[in-house]
Design a protein around this motif. Structure first.
Motif, PDB file in Angstrom:
ATOM      1  N   PHE A  12     -19.949  21.485  -4.997  1.00 54.32           N
ATOM      2  CA  PHE A  12     -19.852  22.676  -4.157  1.00 54.32           C
ATOM      3  C   PHE A  12     -20.020  22.227  -2.713  1.00 54.32           C
ATOM      4  CE2 PHE A  12     -21.176  24.380  -8.251  1.00 54.32           C
ATOM      5  CZ  PHE A  12     -20.239  25.392  -8.424  1.00 54.32           C
ATOM      6  N   VAL A  13     -19.175  22.748  -1.855  1.00 46.44           N
ATOM      7  CA  VAL A  13     -19.240  22.399  -0.438  1.00 46.44           C
ATOM      8  C   VAL A  13     -19.395  23.674   0.370  1.00 46.44           C
ATOM      9  CG1 VAL A  13     -18.055  21.283   1.497  1.00 46.44           C
ATOM     10  CG2 VAL A  13     -17.737  20.413  -0.829  1.00 46.44           C
ATOM     11  N   CYS A  14     -20.351  23.671   1.292  1.00 47.77           N
ATOM     12  CA  CYS A  14     -20.609  24.836   2.129  1.00 47.77           C
ATOM     13  C   CYS A  14     -20.372  24.468   3.588  1.00 47.77           C
ATOM     14  CB  CYS A  14     -22.057  25.285   1.920  1.00 47.77           C
ATOM     15  SG  CYS A  14     -22.482  26.764   2.839  1.00 47.77           S
ATOM     16  N   MET A  15     -19.718  25.362   4.314  1.00 49.53           N
ATOM     17  CA  MET A  15     -19.469  25.171   5.752  1.00 49.53           C
ATOM     18  C   MET A  15     -19.948  26.413   6.474  1.00 49.53           C
ATOM     19  SD  MET A  15     -15.573  23.742   5.459  1.00 49.53           S
ATOM     20  CE  MET A  15     -15.186  22.384   4.335  1.00 49.53           C
ATOM     21  N   GLY A  16     -20.653  26.215   7.574  1.00 48.87           N
ATOM     22  CA  GLY A  16     -21.154  27.378   8.320  1.00 48.87           C
ATOM     23  C   GLY A  16     -22.164  26.949   9.352  1.00 48.87           C
ATOM     24  N   THR A  17     -23.153  27.813   9.597  1.00 52.37           N
ATOM     25  CA  THR A  17     -24.212  27.461  10.555  1.00 52.37           C
ATOM     26  C   THR A  17     -25.196  26.522   9.872  1.00 52.37           C
ATOM     27  OG1 THR A  17     -25.568  29.311   9.837  1.00 52.37           O
ATOM     28  CG2 THR A  17     -24.050  29.727  11.674  1.00 52.37           C
ATOM     29  N   GLU A  18     -26.059  25.904  10.689  1.00 52.92           N
ATOM     30  CA  GLU A  18     -27.080  25.013  10.138  1.00 52.92           C
ATOM     31  C   GLU A  18     -27.924  25.734   9.086  1.00 52.92           C
ATOM     32  OE1 GLU A  18     -29.692  23.139  12.983  1.00 52.92           O
ATOM     33  OE2 GLU A  18     -30.873  22.247  11.360  1.00 52.92           O
ATOM     34  N   LYS A  19     -28.350  26.939   9.431  1.00 49.80           N
ATOM     35  CA  LYS A  19     -29.191  27.712   8.518  1.00 49.80           C
ATOM     36  C   LYS A  19     -28.462  27.994   7.207  1.00 49.80           C
ATOM     37  CE  LYS A  19     -32.282  31.347   7.696  1.00 49.80           C
ATOM     38  NZ  LYS A  19     -32.546  31.032   6.294  1.00 49.80           N
ATOM     39  N   HIS A  20     -27.205  28.419   7.348  1.00 53.05           N
ATOM     40  CA  HIS A  20     -26.392  28.759   6.187  1.00 53.05           C
ATOM     41  C   HIS A  20     -26.295  27.569   5.215  1.00 53.05           C
ATOM     42  CE1 HIS A  20     -22.840  31.273   4.699  1.00 53.05           C
ATOM     43  NE2 HIS A  20     -22.992  30.297   3.833  1.00 53.05           N
ATOM     44  N   VAL A  21     -25.947  26.404   5.740  1.00 53.17           N
ATOM     45  CA  VAL A  21     -25.672  25.288   4.832  1.00 53.17           C
ATOM     46  C   VAL A  21     -26.962  24.636   4.313  1.00 53.17           C
ATOM     47  CG1 VAL A  21     -23.456  24.910   5.982  1.00 53.17           C
ATOM     48  CG2 VAL A  21     -25.354  23.378   6.475  1.00 53.17           C
ATOM     49  N   THR A  22     -28.047  24.698   5.098  1.00 52.26           N
ATOM     50  CA  THR A  22     -29.293  24.123   4.576  1.00 52.26           C
ATOM     51  C   THR A  22     -29.896  25.052   3.512  1.00 52.26           C
ATOM     52  OG1 THR A  22     -30.490  24.943   6.514  1.00 52.26           O
ATOM     53  CG2 THR A  22     -29.827  22.632   6.549  1.00 52.26           C
ATOM     54  N   ASP A  23     -29.709  26.368   3.678  1.00 51.02           N
ATOM     55  CA  ASP A  23     -30.130  27.314   2.623  1.00 51.02           C
ATOM     56  C   ASP A  23     -29.334  27.060   1.338  1.00 51.02           C
ATOM     57  OD1 ASP A  23     -31.940  28.477   4.287  1.00 51.02           O
ATOM     58  OD2 ASP A  23     -30.817  30.345   4.607  1.00 51.02           O
ATOM     59  N   ALA A  72       0.844  -1.199   0.000  1.00 56.07           N
ATOM     60  CA  ALA A  72       0.000   0.000   0.000  1.00 56.07           C
ATOM     61  C   ALA A  72       0.877   1.246   0.000  1.00 56.07           C
ATOM     62  CB  ALA A  72      -0.912   0.002   1.216  1.00 56.07           C
ATOM     63  N   THR A  73       0.555   2.204  -0.852  1.00 51.11           N
ATOM     64  CA  THR A  73       1.263   3.490  -0.861  1.00 51.11           C
ATOM     65  C   THR A  73       0.521   4.464   0.051  1.00 51.11           C
ATOM     66  OG1 THR A  73      -0.043   4.399  -2.674  1.00 51.11           O
ATOM     67  CG2 THR A  73       1.893   3.094  -3.271  1.00 51.11           C
ATOM     68  N   ASP A  74       0.985   5.708   0.072  1.00 50.56           N
ATOM     69  CA  ASP A  74       0.330   6.741   0.889  1.00 50.56           C
ATOM     70  C   ASP A  74      -0.913   7.297   0.201  1.00 50.56           C
ATOM     71  OD1 ASP A  74       2.221   6.545   2.851  1.00 50.56           O
ATOM     72  OD2 ASP A  74       3.506   8.120   2.002  1.00 50.56           O
ATOM     73  N   ILE A  75      -1.244   6.751  -0.973  1.00 49.40           N
ATOM     74  CA  ILE A  75      -2.332   7.325  -1.768  1.00 49.40           C
ATOM     75  C   ILE A  75      -3.490   6.343  -1.912  1.00 49.40           C
ATOM     76  CG2 ILE A  75      -2.933   8.205  -4.068  1.00 49.40           C
ATOM     77  CD1 ILE A  75      -0.056   9.228  -4.293  1.00 49.40           C
ATOM     78  N   VAL A  76      -4.696   6.874  -1.758  1.00 45.79           N
ATOM     79  CA  VAL A  76      -5.931   6.116  -1.960  1.00 45.79           C
ATOM     80  C   VAL A  76      -6.725   6.848  -3.027  1.00 45.79           C
ATOM     81  CG1 VAL A  76      -8.107   5.488  -0.835  1.00 45.79           C
ATOM     82  CG2 VAL A  76      -5.956   5.201   0.383  1.00 45.79           C
ATOM     83  N   LEU A  77      -7.453   6.123  -3.859  1.00 50.50           N
ATOM     84  CA  LEU A  77      -8.246   6.788  -4.895  1.00 50.50           C
ATOM     85  C   LEU A  77      -9.388   7.575  -4.243  1.00 50.50           C
ATOM     86  CD1 LEU A  77      -8.322   3.933  -7.562  1.00 50.50           C
ATOM     87  CD2 LEU A  77      -6.915   6.004  -7.549  1.00 50.50           C
ATOM     88  N   THR A  78      -9.589   8.777  -4.719  1.00 48.18           N
ATOM     89  CA  THR A  78     -10.606   9.671  -4.148  1.00 48.18           C
ATOM     90  C   THR A  78     -12.007   9.123  -4.403  1.00 48.18           C
ATOM     91  OG1 THR A  78      -9.151  11.523  -4.645  1.00 48.18           O
ATOM     92  CG2 THR A  78     -11.463  12.054  -4.187  1.00 48.18           C
ATOM     93  N   PRO A  79     -12.805   8.907  -3.345  1.00 47.67           N
ATOM     94  CA  PRO A  79     -14.140   8.357  -3.551  1.00 47.67           C
ATOM     95  C   PRO A  79     -15.214   9.409  -3.841  1.00 47.67           C
ATOM     96  CG  PRO A  79     -13.616   8.350  -1.211  1.00 47.67           C
ATOM     97  CD  PRO A  79     -12.435   8.957  -1.913  1.00 47.67           C
ATOM     98  N   ALA A  80     -14.986  10.649  -3.428  1.00 39.34           N
ATOM     99  CA  ALA A  80     -15.916  11.745  -3.726  1.00 39.34           C
ATOM    100  C   ALA A  80     -15.088  13.018  -3.733  1.00 39.34           C
ATOM    101  CB  ALA A  80     -17.021  11.830  -2.679  1.00 39.34           C
ATOM    102  N   ALA A  81     -15.452  13.962  -4.605  1.00 43.35           N
ATOM    103  CA  ALA A  81     -14.593  15.134  -4.828  1.00 43.35           C
ATOM    104  C   ALA A  81     -14.323  15.926  -3.559  1.00 43.35           C
ATOM    105  CB  ALA A  81     -15.218  16.034  -5.903  1.00 43.35           C
ATOM    106  N   CYS A  82     -15.252  15.868  -2.601  1.00 42.11           N
ATOM    107  CA  CYS A  82     -15.097  16.716  -1.409  1.00 42.11           C
ATOM    108  C   CYS A  82     -14.172  16.125  -0.345  1.00 42.11           C
ATOM    109  CB  CYS A  82     -16.461  17.032  -0.805  1.00 42.11           C
ATOM    110  SG  CYS A  82     -17.362  15.590  -0.178  1.00 42.11           S
ATOM    111  N   TYR A  83     -13.794  14.852  -0.462  1.00 44.56           N
ATOM    112  CA  TYR A  83     -13.019  14.236   0.627  1.00 44.56           C
ATOM    113  C   TYR A  83     -11.704  14.941   0.950  1.00 44.56           C
ATOM    114  CZ  TYR A  83     -15.969  10.360   1.990  1.00 44.56           C
ATOM    115  OH  TYR A  83     -16.990   9.613   2.527  1.00 44.56           O
ATOM    116  N   PRO A  84     -10.905  15.351  -0.052  1.00 42.52           N
ATOM    117  CA  PRO A  84      -9.639  16.003   0.312  1.00 42.52           C
ATOM    118  C   PRO A  84      -9.816  17.406   0.887  1.00 42.52           C
ATOM    119  CG  PRO A  84      -9.647  15.240  -1.989  1.00 42.52           C
ATOM    120  CD  PRO A  84     -11.053  15.174  -1.508  1.00 42.52           C
ATOM    121  N   LEU A  85     -11.026  17.960   0.768  1.00 48.94           N
ATOM    122  CA  LEU A  85     -11.242  19.352   1.184  1.00 48.94           C
ATOM    123  C   LEU A  85     -11.239  19.537   2.702  1.00 48.94           C
ATOM    124  CD1 LEU A  85     -11.970  22.311   0.339  1.00 48.94           C
ATOM    125  CD2 LEU A  85     -14.369  21.650   0.709  1.00 48.94           C
TER     126      LEU A  85
END
Ligand code: ATP
Ligand code: ZN
Ligand code: MG
Length: 303
Positions: A168-179, A112-125
């Motif tokens: 697109f990934v949003c981080m913030g308050t519950e209201k912010h991200v559900t909007d 095994a190397t230090d690299i795994v194939l990305t399963p979803a675009a947001c994982y490395p974020l």
């Protein structure tokens, strides 16, 4: 021959997808790519004013972060790891010997190397943002695109093993991200309408592994944490998820130590476009010859 095989064969015959001999691993023609490029420009148009920070990661991610994500707990069946030969000259000789004889599996000594194939675009974020420190109370918004790997070989052209996800990934308050999530559900419906695709939105769940996974999936549904935008591709009765809208509550925030400026744990949500699936929905709906597509659809995509 069933419907799925025949749509895949028609895509091969038209040269839009290129057979590699592996189910779910395809080359794409210039025409197929043009459709994806045009659709991504449309995404840019709809989301451009939001001021998302763009980042592009390669299709492999840091194995340590992958381990921390808990992916192997939830989706071990889908993961792909990168293994390499790490031996000396003697090991090399036995490797070649093994490949020549062809009885034993030559890959069994790969490490095994230090690299795994990305399963979803947001994982490395998430770990990237966590490293930066606290998130503004006004929230944070990111624009990602990556090839993703999932070990789910299939003859359904809409279920590939290596495919692209724009997110697109949003981080913030519950209201912010559900909007944020609601905004993109509305935009998604609008966009698909503009390109002449028949859509439905429905509540959904991720394919959590095993018996314990059944409970996680039910919980995800009951709490309306995942929605999908569905479009007929290989079946009208069972349309395909071409976008997904995921609310993680504060679970990712807690896992990755994402804090807002006031010290509270960030809520997160992500919206994903399945780019190959959208292209396939367009080819399925409007035909394999782009020149024959309705004028309004061509205009929406190419101006
Ligand atoms: P499905 O229920 O069809 O397996 P999913 O719930 O696994 O889809 P997500 O994990 O939400 O999908 O991924 C985001 C988007 O990526 C999906 O909405 C879809 O458009 C696309 N996608 C997911 N899996 C594949 C695949 N195997 N091949 C092509 N596109 C995919
Ligand atoms: Zn995501
Ligand atoms: Mg899936």
């Amino acid at each position: 021959m069933d419907m799925q095989t025949s749509f895949l064969d028609r895509l091969f015959d038209a040269g839009l997808l290129i057979d590699t001999g592996v189910d779910g691993l395809y080359g794409r023609s210039g025409q197929f790519e043009d459709v994806i490029v045009a659709f991504e420009r449309m995404i840019d148009r709809f989301g451009g004013a939001d001021g998302a920070e763009a980042m592009r990661f390669p299709p492999g991610m840091n194995r340590t972060f992958f381990e921390r994500s808990g992916y192997m707990k939830s989706f071990p069946q889908l993961a792909g790891t990168v293994h390499s030969f790490c031996g000396n000259e003697l090991d090399h000789m036995s490797l070649l010997q093994c490949m020549e004889v062809g009885e034993d599996d030559w890959t069994k000594d790969q490490k095994a190397t230090d690299i795994v194939l990305t399963p979803a675009a947001c994982y490395p974020l998430y770990p990237t943002v966590a490293k930066r420190g606290r998130i503004s109370l006004r929230g944070a918004l990111f624009d990602l695109q990556s090839y993703c790997f999932r070990h789910e070989p299939s003859q359904d052209p809409a279920r590939q093993q290596l495919f692209r996800m724009r997110e697109f990934v949003c981080m913030g308050t519950e209201k912010h991200v559900t909007d944020f999530r609601q905004t993109w559900m509305d935009r998604g419906v609008q966009m698909m309408k503009e390109v002449g695709l028949d859509v439905a939105i429905d509540v959904a769940n991720d394919p959590f592994f095993g018996r314990a996974g059944r409970m996680l999936a039910n919980n995800q549904r009951d709490q309306n944490l995942k929605f999908e935008l569905l479009i007929p591709i290989t079946s009208v009765a069972k349309p395909t998820a071409c976008m997904s809208f995921n609310y993680h509550q504060d679970a990712f925030g807690a896992k990755w130590e994402l804090y807002l400026e006031d010290g509270s744990v960030a809520h997160t949500a992500c919206v994903g476009f399945g780019l190959e699936r959208i292209a396939l929905a367009l080819f399925h709906t409007h035909g394999l010859d782009v020149a024959e597509w309705p004028a309004n659809v061509r205009k929406a995509l190419w101006g």
